[in-house]
Design a protein around this motif. Structure first.
Motif, PDB file in Angstrom:
ATOM      1  N   VAL A 131     -21.972   5.020 -40.312  1.00 40.16           N
ATOM      2  CA  VAL A 131     -21.105   5.726 -39.367  1.00 40.16           C
ATOM      3  C   VAL A 131     -19.815   4.942 -39.143  1.00 40.16           C
ATOM      4  O   VAL A 131     -18.717   5.507 -39.133  1.00 40.16           O
ATOM      5  N   VAL A 132     -19.936   3.629 -38.969  1.00 44.77           N
ATOM      6  CA  VAL A 132     -18.741   2.799 -38.759  1.00 44.77           C
ATOM      7  C   VAL A 132     -17.843   2.837 -39.993  1.00 44.77           C
ATOM      8  O   VAL A 132     -16.627   2.997 -39.881  1.00 44.77           O
ATOM      9  N   LEU A 133     -18.420   2.706 -41.183  1.00 43.81           N
ATOM     10  CA  LEU A 133     -17.614   2.764 -42.404  1.00 43.81           C
ATOM     11  C   LEU A 133     -16.968   4.134 -42.582  1.00 43.81           C
ATOM     12  O   LEU A 133     -15.812   4.228 -42.991  1.00 43.81           O
ATOM     13  N   GLY A 134     -17.701   5.184 -42.278  1.00 44.07           N
ATOM     14  CA  GLY A 134     -17.131   6.526 -42.356  1.00 44.07           C
ATOM     15  C   GLY A 134     -15.971   6.708 -41.401  1.00 44.07           C
ATOM     16  O   GLY A 134     -14.951   7.304 -41.746  1.00 44.07           O
ATOM     17  N   PHE A 135     -16.115   6.168 -40.195  1.00 43.29           N
ATOM     18  CA  PHE A 135     -15.022   6.270 -39.223  1.00 43.29           C
ATOM     19  C   PHE A 135     -13.804   5.460 -39.677  1.00 43.29           C
ATOM     20  O   PHE A 135     -12.673   5.912 -39.564  1.00 43.29           O
ATOM     21  N   VAL A 136     -14.058   4.270 -40.198  1.00 44.66           N
ATOM     22  CA  VAL A 136     -12.945   3.418 -40.627  1.00 44.66           C
ATOM     23  C   VAL A 136     -12.176   4.066 -41.775  1.00 44.66           C
ATOM     24  O   VAL A 136     -10.938   4.110 -41.766  1.00 44.66           O
ATOM     25  N   PHE A 137     -12.891   4.597 -42.752  1.00 46.16           N
ATOM     26  CA  PHE A 137     -12.219   5.162 -43.916  1.00 46.16           C
ATOM     27  C   PHE A 137     -11.653   6.557 -43.659  1.00 46.16           C
ATOM     28  O   PHE A 137     -10.701   6.968 -44.316  1.00 46.16           O
ATOM     29  N   CYS A 138     -12.208   7.301 -42.705  1.00 46.93           N
ATOM     30  CA  CYS A 138     -11.737   8.656 -42.427  1.00 46.93           C
ATOM     31  C   CYS A 138     -10.933   8.741 -41.139  1.00 46.93           C
ATOM     32  O   CYS A 138     -10.688   9.830 -40.626  1.00 46.93           O
ATOM     33  N   ARG A 139     -10.510   7.613 -40.609  1.00 43.06           N
ATOM     34  CA  ARG A 139      -9.817   7.584 -39.325  1.00 43.06           C
ATOM     35  C   ARG A 139      -8.530   8.404 -39.358  1.00 43.06           C
ATOM     36  O   ARG A 139      -8.274   9.197 -38.446  1.00 43.06           O
ATOM     37  N   ASN A 140      -7.751   8.268 -40.403  1.00 44.13           N
ATOM     38  CA  ASN A 140      -6.489   9.017 -40.491  1.00 44.13           C
ATOM     39  C   ASN A 140      -6.739  10.517 -40.569  1.00 44.13           C
ATOM     40  O   ASN A 140      -6.013  11.304 -39.968  1.00 44.13           O
ATOM     41  N   ILE A 141      -7.765  10.907 -41.311  1.00 39.09           N
ATOM     42  CA  ILE A 141      -8.100  12.331 -41.420  1.00 39.09           C
ATOM     43  C   ILE A 141      -8.559  12.857 -40.071  1.00 39.09           C
ATOM     44  O   ILE A 141      -8.141  13.936 -39.625  1.00 39.09           O
TER      45      ILE A 141
END
Length: 83
Positions: free
Chosen positions: A47-57
């Motif tokens: 979840v943390v990695l998904g948030f970090v990588f998809c933050r701009n989206i």
């Protein structure tokens, strides 16, 4: 000749991200990540990695929804006051 001497004097020092002088925020974020991993397991890391990588989206989608809500509110205000 002078420029090479100037460049030798201006060597950049390398600092480690967790070295002496790192901010409290870094330690708090690492502590929160470790606590989350300990509490919820491997799913928390994903979840943390998904948030970090998809933050701009995610921020773009949030801004679009806020803009849409503002437009709907504006048109609602106009139609209720005019008609």
């Amino acid at each position: 000749m002078r420029s090479t001497e100037k460049n030798k004097r201006k060597q950049k020092s390398s600092t480690f991200p967790l070295g002496i002088g790192s901010s409290r925020t870094t330690w708090l974020l690492l502590g929160a990540a470790a606590l989350g991993f300990y509490t919820w397991g491997e799913g928390f890391i994903w979840v943390v990695l998904g948030f970090v990588f998809c933050r701009n989206i995610l921020l773009g989608m949030l801004r679009g929804l806020v803009s849409l809500a503002a437009l709907v509110g504006f048109f609602h205000f106009l139609f209720t006051r005019i008609f």
